[in-house]
Design an enzyme around this catalytic site. Structure first.
Site, PDB file in Angstrom:
ATOM      1  N   GLY A  11      13.808  18.580  68.058  1.00  7.52           N
ATOM      2  CA  GLY A  11      13.330  18.287  66.699  1.00  7.52           C
ATOM      3  C   GLY A  11      11.909  17.769  66.731  1.00  7.52           C
ATOM      4  N   GLY A  12      11.130  18.286  67.672  1.00 10.53           N
ATOM      5  CA  GLY A  12       9.789  17.756  67.925  1.00 10.53           C
ATOM      6  C   GLY A  12       8.771  18.035  66.841  1.00 10.53           C
ATOM      7  N   LEU A  15       9.335  14.895  61.189  1.00 13.23           N
ATOM      8  CA  LEU A  15       8.691  13.623  60.863  1.00 13.23           C
ATOM      9  C   LEU A  15       8.636  12.678  62.068  1.00 13.23           C
ATOM     10  CD1 LEU A  15       7.770  11.357  58.827  1.00 13.23           C
ATOM     11  CD2 LEU A  15      10.172  11.056  58.255  1.00 13.23           C
ATOM     12  N   TYR A 139      28.637  15.596  57.919  1.00 10.52           N
ATOM     13  CA  TYR A 139      27.475  15.133  58.694  1.00 10.52           C
ATOM     14  C   TYR A 139      27.780  13.803  59.399  1.00 10.52           C
ATOM     15  CZ  TYR A 139      22.767  13.256  59.522  1.00 10.52           C
ATOM     16  OH  TYR A 139      21.641  12.693  60.086  1.00 10.52           O
ATOM     17  N   PRO A 166      17.909   4.267  62.718  1.00 13.51           N
ATOM     18  CA  PRO A 166      16.795   3.828  61.885  1.00 13.51           C
ATOM     19  C   PRO A 166      17.207   3.682  60.425  1.00 13.51           C
ATOM     20  CG  PRO A 166      16.598   6.169  62.321  1.00 13.51           C
ATOM     21  CD  PRO A 166      17.897   5.714  62.950  1.00 13.51           C
ATOM     22  N   LYS A 190       4.841  13.294  43.522  1.00 11.17           N
ATOM     23  CA  LYS A 190       4.952  13.147  42.061  1.00 11.17           C
ATOM     24  C   LYS A 190       3.706  12.455  41.484  1.00 11.17           C
ATOM     25  CE  LYS A 190       9.374  12.516  40.200  1.00 11.17           C
ATOM     26  NZ  LYS A 190      10.464  11.704  39.697  1.00 11.17           N
ATOM     27  N   ASP A 273      20.686   5.330  39.509  1.00 11.25           N
ATOM     28  CA  ASP A 273      19.987   4.515  40.508  1.00 11.25           C
ATOM     29  C   ASP A 273      20.475   4.731  41.937  1.00 11.25           C
ATOM     30  OD1 ASP A 273      17.983   3.136  39.274  1.00 11.25           O
ATOM     31  OD2 ASP A 273      19.245   1.449  38.663  1.00 11.25           O
TER      32      ASP A 273
END
Length: 317
Positions: A11-12, A15, A139, A166, A190, A273
C-alpha cells in the site's frame, strides 16, 4: 535492525505509504533499502503474485498497509468482499513473512474495528470485547484476525509480528473526494470550491462530534519507530493525546483559516452527526515515547491545504 535490511511497504502509494516515503527519504538508517509497493507490482489477493513479490525483493522487514477500504455505503453493501479480500491479502502477506523468515512485520489496524458498544477511552486490550458495528463487520473481522494471527504466529513459529492502531489520519496524498473521502480532506476540497465559487462553506452536521486526528507524517515516524523498536505481538495505538480531541467545528474553522476563506461558514444540522466520540487512549505509546511531539491540528491542516493547492490537478478527488 539488521545491518542490511530491505523494508517492503505494501500500500506504498496511499496516504500513509507516501508519508513513510517522505519520512524515510530523510531518516533512512545506513544499510536500509525501502521498497514501496503499489497495485502495479501485483495483486496481493493472489497468492502467486504475493509469492513473486517476496521472491523478487527478499524483504527483511514488512510494513503492511494494503487493504480493501471504502466508505460506509461500500462497507454495508459488500461485506463479503471486504471480509474475503482483506483476509486473502493478510494471509498471503503473513505466510510469506513466515516462509521468508522476515525479521519483523507491522500491520495496520483501525479504530473502526473496535466493539460497537464499548466504554471510552478505548485501548488495545478491548479489541475483541464485543462485535463491531454491523455496518462494517466484514472489514472489521478480517482486520481483527490480524491481531489474533500475530499472537498465533509468535506462539507457533516465533515470528515477530505486531500491529498498529491509528486514529483518524490526514495529510498530503489523501483522497480529497467530498463524497467518499474522510472528514479533513473532504472539508479541504469543499472549502476550496466555496472559495472559488464565492458560496458558503457548508459543513454537514452540527460540528459538535469529537475526534482525534493524527497527521500522516507523525504516523509515519511512529510506524517506523514501531518497526525498529517495539517488539511485542500486542497492538499499539498510535494517536494524539486525549486532550487533543477536537470538535469537527474547530477542524472546519482551521480549514477555512488555512484556505484563507473569508466567506460564510454554515453547519447543516439536517445532516446526521454520526457517533459523538470515539476517544482512544495512547497511554501505551506514551509509556515508550513520553516526549513525542505531535503536529498541532492547525499545523497539520495548513500543510495539508498547502499540498492540496500545490497538487490540485493530480490529487485524488
Amino acid at each position: 535492525m539488521t545491518t542490511n535490511s530491505t523494508i517492503l511497504v505494501t500500500g506504498g502509494s496511499g496516504l500513509v505509504g507516501q508519508a513513510i516515503k517522505s519520512y524515510t527519504d530523510e531518516h533512512k538508517l545506513p544499510g536500509e533499502t525501502w521498497v514501496f509497493l503499489s497495485s502495479k507490482d501485483g495483486d496481493l489477493r493472489v497468492r502467486e503474485d504475493t509469492d513473486k513479490i517476496f521472491e523478487k525483493f527478499q524483504p527483511t522487514h514488512v510494513i503492511h498497509l494494503a487493504a480493501k477500504v471504502g466508505g460506509l455505503f461500500a462497507n454495508m453493501s459488500q461485506k463479503v468482499e471486504f471480509y474475503r479480500e482483506n483476509t486473502l491479502i493478510n494471509d498471503n502477506i503473513m505466510e510469506n513473512c513466515r516462509i521468508h523468515k522476515v525479521t519483523k512485520l507491522v500491520s495496520m489496524l483501525s479504530t473502526c474495528i473496535f466493539p460497537d458498544k464499548t466504554k471510552y477511552p478505548i485501548d488495545e486490550t478491548m479489541l475483541h470485547d464485543g462485535p463491531p458495528h454491523p455496518s462494517n463487520e466484514g472489514y472489521a473481522y478480517a482486520k481483527r484476525l490480524i491481531d489474533t494471527m500475530n499472537r498465533a504466529y509468535a506462539e507457533e513459529y516465533g515470528c515477530n509480528f505486531t500491529s498498529i492502531i491509528p486514529t483518524n489520519i490526514y495529510g498530503p496524498h489523501d483522497n480529497f473526494s467530498i463524497q467518499n473521502g474522510h472528514v479533513i480532506p473532504g472539508l479541504i476540497h469543499k472549502c476550496y470550491i466555496a472559495k472559488k465559487e464565492g458560496t458558503p462553506f457548508t459543513i454537514w452536521g452540527s460540528g459538535t462530534p469529537l475526534r482525534q486526528f493524527i497527521y500522516s507524517l507523525d504516523l509515519a515516524e511512529l510506524t517506523v519507530w514501531v518497526m525498529r523498536d517495539y517488539h511485542s505481538p500486542d497492538p499499539i495505538t498510535l494517536s494524539v493525546d486525549e486532550s487533543a480531541e477536537v470538535p469537527i467545528k474547530d477542524v472546519a474553522l482551521a480549514v477555512a483559516k488555512a484556505m484563507k476563506f473569508e466567506g460564510e461558514v454554515v453547519f447543516d444540522t439536517t445532516k446526521a452527526d454520526g457517533q459523538f466520540k470515539k476517544t482512544a487512549c495512547n497511554k501505551k505509546l506514551r509509556s515508550y515515547r513520553p516526549d513525542y511531539k505531535f503536529h498541532t491540528m492547525e499545523e497539520g491542516i495548513q500543510k495539508s491545504v498547502d499540498w492540496f493547492l500545490a497538487n490540485y490537478e493530480t490529487a485524488r478527488k
